[in-house]
Enzyme design. Structure first.
Site, mmCIF file in Angstrom:
data_model
loop_
_atom_site.group_PDB
_atom_site.id
_atom_site.type_symbol
_atom_site.label_atom_id
_atom_site.label_comp_id
_atom_site.label_asym_id
_atom_site.label_seq_id
_atom_site.Cartn_x
_atom_site.Cartn_y
_atom_site.Cartn_z
ATOM 1 N N GLU A 275 1.029 -1.400 0.266
ATOM 2 C CA GLU A 275 -0.112 0.364 -0.222
ATOM 3 C C GLU A 275 1.369 1.001 -0.159
ATOM 4 O OE1 GLU A 275 -2.744 0.427 2.726
ATOM 5 O OE2 GLU A 275 -3.343 2.484 2.347
ATOM 6 N N GLY B 154 3.318 1.693 10.878
ATOM 7 C CA GLY B 154 3.245 1.116 11.665
ATOM 8 C C GLY B 154 3.126 -0.350 11.719
ATOM 9 N N ALA B 155 1.985 -0.763 10.616
ATOM 10 C CA ALA B 155 1.840 -2.254 10.147
ATOM 11 C C ALA B 155 0.462 -1.705 9.295
ATOM 12 C CB ALA B 155 0.932 -2.593 11.043
ATOM 13 N N MET B 156 1.172 -3.090 8.746
ATOM 14 C CA MET B 156 -0.163 -3.026 7.051
ATOM 15 C C MET B 156 -0.823 -4.288 7.548
ATOM 16 S SD MET B 156 -0.744 -2.154 4.412
ATOM 17 C CE MET B 156 -2.134 -2.872 3.381
ATOM 18 N N ASN C 93 -3.188 -6.244 5.222
ATOM 19 C CA ASN C 93 -2.378 -6.969 4.287
ATOM 20 C C ASN C 93 -3.473 -8.115 4.635
ATOM 21 O OD1 ASN C 93 0.016 -6.064 3.019
ATOM 22 N ND2 ASN C 93 0.455 -6.761 4.825
ATOM 23 N N GLU D 231 -5.315 -3.048 12.482
ATOM 24 C CA GLU D 231 -5.155 -3.831 11.637
ATOM 25 C C GLU D 231 -6.173 -5.106 11.592
ATOM 26 O OE1 GLU D 231 -3.506 -1.617 9.371
ATOM 27 O OE2 GLU D 231 -2.254 -0.572 11.111
HETATM 28 N N1 B3K Z 1 -2.735 0.889 5.723
HETATM 29 C C1 B3K Z 1 -1.509 1.401 6.162
HETATM 30 C C2 B3K Z 1 -1.240 2.284 5.866
HETATM 31 C C3 B3K Z 1 0.317 1.970 4.653
HETATM 32 C C4 B3K Z 1 0.863 3.140 3.659
HETATM 33 C C5 B3K Z 1 1.583 3.202 3.081
HETATM 34 N N2 B3K Z 1 1.699 4.376 2.539
HETATM 35 C C6 B3K Z 1 -1.715 0.622 8.043
HETATM 36 C C7 B3K Z 1 -3.394 1.419 8.094
HETATM 37 O O1 B3K Z 1 -3.644 2.475 8.362
HETATM 38 O O2 B3K Z 1 -3.851 0.564 8.913
HETATM 39 ZN ZN ZN Z 2 -5.783 1.793 9.012
#
Ligand code: B3K
Ligand code: ZN
Length: 877
Positions: free
Chosen positions: A128, A268-270, A272, A305
């Protein structure tokens, strides 16, 4: 800057994709020097697209080397495709076909931490927003959703764990003796939710039984030395899963949910699908190495997440302009979870303080944008406090307008209507409207209008008629590209407090009540409260019911009344904060005029009763004692004078400390926590008050306090107490400061996350040779510029170091600009974030503003990444 400047893309130009990808089959042959990615994309023309004969254009990156491309097993000769502006363009294609692409990438040289890269000894991904295009050519946009099957091939002795989204469906040996593992994710998803991990990892196994009785395997993976620090994250995960079932009726969908901790991560985190990847700073927790704040962060990020599985993954964004659709909603969800888990008032105060400090500052900066931006140059620059925190406030306002039940009906309809789709912020609000039969058309302006609205409130009490009139004017100041603003629909929650600090009841709209939500939706409106028995003090914007700046000319007496009598806990805090702000602003002025700062303050009396009142939540008392922060006072200032603000805060602390030395000692002693460490609301609250009291007690200069703080440092059995003591010792430069900073490093040099705390504290230490100190830290063997957490620790510490960063000679700014230039190519996302303090140059006192601007101009002369270019050019426009 480079000759050809990057250009912006606009929401109004959105068109549906010309092609769809029903199935995506990927094979990764992982290797330390050359990783080969083979993709088989099952493509067809999008029936909804008007462009019936358009070429196929797949996104790629300069770091992706194309080896070969075939359509339905026909290998295309070079004349039949081209690479243009990083895109793979194929002019002639059938309407439905399988495209095979072979690409070569070098994860070990990927310093941007986007796409596939190496962190320590493992491979991991971050896709992302637009990272997938750095792995292979693809329609890398969130409205192209596909079913992914991923095969990972690697040497099992080095990479025994090989993970991707979904379920493991096959495993075996290749002809060359390597191991392959195949994963299949049955849910359609955009490429930004793709993930891959390979490494020599340990795992913590657990399970969760969903409300429909399905057993889900839960796994958290880390490098061997960290596996003892994931119990709290696992517990947080299970509590989040249960909360989402209870509060939103949302159940987890796959049979397995995995989380992996990595050390090098830009954010911080992702989230997926089925395979969250976390910055280890947001996952690992143990009492000895993690502070209470760290525990709360782990809990909130794990929840955030996880909640994305519905608000983000099952229902995703149509395009990146809609980012707040998933982020604002998910932040609102994680905030509610934390509020339900701990104290809701304390959580609200913390969230609002953060919003009013950092998001309001963003709104007042050249980067101001609506929660749904109309354009951007680089989407990575829009993972902002506006999209996240203000976005959450906008969702919260919908919640306030519809009530708990109405909001739940709306979210149920939203998930039901849009499951499996990529949708817009309008779709979200439309579902809320439809489920409740309300009209939110004016409310939708919150999505397109930038800036912090101001409410000007005046009042009048008519004793004879027993009526109270409240007049509210609203206006939103201009922001870049939005010179004029429309009136917004603002929910303002109001109550009235009487002279004896009691809640007053009243009649509003024919209903007898003691609290009302006013629908402010015009530029000027008057509201009449009837049957008001005495002159009231208005308690306005209870619970911070809207993200606005509210001006009402409260007297000190009225604020003291609210502080003790308002039934709304949030507004009690708010009144105390306003009192402290008034006091501190007076000191700032005196400092600037070269006067001696006055010693007469009514706040001290307020603090005295606060400390004596044992019925109060210790966490709230600690929050009030922490005083409005340097950053918050800066946000409020017309022209920011960092030295004056710092002097004012220190002065107020000193006055309070000296006047209440005995009280602080007593509070320090009576809030000692006994028993084993727990990250429970009760223990956290006690520790926060104890350590706040300790700071004041030491500030008083008491010799007993000095030995108590050193004793606490030496005897602490948890990082909260140890680090609070060390911070205090360093802040007040006690004789033990050098010795204990060194001892702390020696004790924790093998715990990378604790080393980061040491780096930050050392960088924030205000000494004469501040900049030299910071340069030395960056040469320290435990510093690593490739690791964003380490860089953020040192630069974050520098930002807190007022004397060094805001040195009148501009050397602090020059140093920061040097780091930005260094990181610009290496890691543009991080470089761009480092620019933030400089982008606020117009808010600074002239001498500092000039110096900051000069540094921005120097950066602008470099060959800039899109990320840095956007922020710097907008700041200089
Ligand atoms: N969705 C990711 C953020 C990713 C950022 C990339 N540049 C984390 C979050 O908001 O949960
Ligand atoms: Zn988020």
């Amino acid at each position: 800057m480079a000759e050809q400047q990057p250009s912006a893309i606009f929401l109004k130009d959105y068109t549906v994709p010309n092609f769809l990808i029903d199935k995506t089959e990927l094979t990764f042959d992982l290797d330390e020097t050359q990783t080969i990615v083979t993709s088989r994309l099952h493509l067809r023309r999008n029936p909804e697209s008007k462009a019936r004969t358009s070429p196929l254009e797949l996104n790629g990156g300069e770091d992706v080397k194309l080896i070969g491309v075939a359509i339905d097993d026909y290998t295309l000769p070079k004349a039949e495709y081209a690479i243009k502006n990083d895109k793979l363009v194929i002019t002639a294609t059938p309407d439905e076909f399988v495209l095979t692409c072979e690409t070569l990438i070098e994860p070990q040289n990927n310093t941007k931490l986007e796409g596939l890269y190496r962190s320590s000894s493992m491979f991991c991904t971050q896709c992302e927003a637009e990272g997938f295009r750095h792995i292979t050519y693809y329609l890398d946009r969130p409205d192209v959703m596909s079913v992914f099957t991923t095969t990972i091939i690697a040497d099992e002795s080095r990479y025994p764990v090989m993970l991707s989204n979904g379920n493991e469906v096959a495993r075996g040996k290749t002809e060359e003796g390597k191991t392959f593992v195949t994963w299949h994710d049955p849910f359609k998803k955009p490429a930004y939710l793709f993930a891959l991990v390979a490494g020599n990892l340990e795992v913590l196994n657990d399970s969760f039984t969903t409300m429909s009785g399905r057993k889900v395997a839960l796994q958290i993976f880390t490098e061997k030395h960290n596996i003892d620090k994931v119990d709290f994250a696992m517990d947080s995960l299970k509590r989040s899963m249960k909360w989402d079932e209870e509060v939103y009726g949302r159940e987890y969908d796959l049979d397995i949910f995995m989380i992996v901790a990595v050390d090098d991560f830009n954010m911080g985190a992702m989230e997926n699908k089925g395979l969250n990847i976390f910055n280890s700073s947001c996952l690992l927790a143990s009492p000895e190495t993690t502070t209470d704040d760290g525990y709360l962060r782990v809990e909130a990020v794990v929840a955030h997440e996880y909640f994305h599985n519905w608000s983000g993954n099952r229902v995703t964004c149509r395009d990146w302009f809609q980012l707040s659709l998933k982020e604002g909603f998910t932040v609102f969800r994680d905030q509610s979870f934390s509020a339900d888990t701990h104290s809701d008032v304390v959580k609200r105060v913390e969230d609002v303080s953060f919003l009013k400090t950092a998001q309001f500052a963003e709104d007042a900066s050249p980067m101001a944008h609506p929660i749904r931006p109309a354009s951007f140059i680089e989407i990575s620059n829009f993972y902002t406090l506006t999209i996240y925190e203000k976005g959450a406030e906008v969702v919260r306002m919908i919640h306030t307008l519809l009530g708990e039940e109405g909001f739940r009906k709306g979210s149920d309809l939203y998930f039901e209507r849009h499951d499996g789709q990529a949708v817009t912020c309008d779709d979200f609000v439309n579902a809320m409207e439809a489920a409740n039969g309300v009209d939110l058309s004016q409310f939708k302006r919150w999505y397109s209008q930038a800036g912090t609205p101001r409410l000007q409130v005046t009042d009048h009490y008519d004793e004879q008629a027993q009526t109270y009139h409240l007049t509210i004017d609203q206006m939103t100041p201009p922001t870049p590209n939005q010179p004029t603003k429309l009136a917004l629909h603002v929910p303002v929650k109001v109550g009235l407090v009487g002279q004896n600090n009691q809640a007053l009841s009243f009649t509003f709209d024919g209903q007898s009540t003691d609290e009302v939500v006013l629908h402010v939706n015009d530029t000027e409106q008057t509201y009449v409260f009837e049957n008001v028995s005495e002159t009231p003090v208005p308690s306005l914007l209870r619970g911070f019911s809207a993200p606005v700046k509210l001006d009402y000319a409260y007297s000190t007496e009225q604020l003291l009344q609210l502080m003790s009598g308002d039934p709304d806990g949030f507004n009690r805090w708010s009144a105390s904060q306003q009192l402290a702000v008034n006091e501190l602003n007076g000191f700032v002025l005196q400092f600037q005029q070269g006067e001696t700062l006055s010693t007469d303050t009514r706040l001290v009396d307020g603090f005295k009763s606060l400390l004596a009142d044992e019925t109060l939540d210790p966490a709230m008392v600690a929050l009030i004692l922490s005083l409005p922060s340097q950053a918050y006072l800066s946000e409020l200032a017309d022209k920011i004078d960092p030295q004056a603000i710092k002097a004012a805060r220190e002065h107020l602390r000193q006055l309070t400390a000296q006047a209440l030395e005995t009280e602080f000692k007593q509070v320090y002693e009576s809030n000692a926590v006994t028993g084993d460490y727990q990250a429970s609301a009760e223990q956290i609250a006690k520790r926060s008050l104890k350590n706040a009291a300790l700071m004041y007690w030491v500030a008083s200069g008491s010799a007993e306090a000095k030995s108590a703080v050193v004793c606490q440092y030496r005897n602490a059995d948890n990082m909260t107490d140890q680090f609070a003591a060390l911070s205090c010792i360093v802040h007040f430069e006690l004789a033990e400061a050098d010795e204990l900073l060194n001892a702390f490093f020696e004790q924790w040099k093998h715990e990378s996350l604790v080393v980061n705390k040491w780096l930050m504290l050392s960088a924030a230490r205000e000494q004469d040779n501040g900049l030299e100190q910071i340069k030395q830290l960056m040469l320290h063997p435990n510093f690593d510029i490739k690791n964003p957490n380490k860089l953020r620790a040192v630069i974050g510490g520098l930002g807190q170091n007022v004397a060094t960063f805001h040195n009148l000679d501009g050397s602090g700014y020059t140093f920061l600009a040097d780091q930005i230039i260094l990181m610009n190519k290496r890691n543009p996302q991080i470089a761009s974030r480092l620019c933030t303090p400089l982008t606020r140059w117009q808010r600074m006192v002239p001498a500092l503003a000039e110096k900051m601007k000069a540094e921005l101009e120097r950066i602008a002369r470099e060959d800039l990444s899109k990320d840095v270019y956007e922020v710097v050019s907008k700041s200089l426009a």
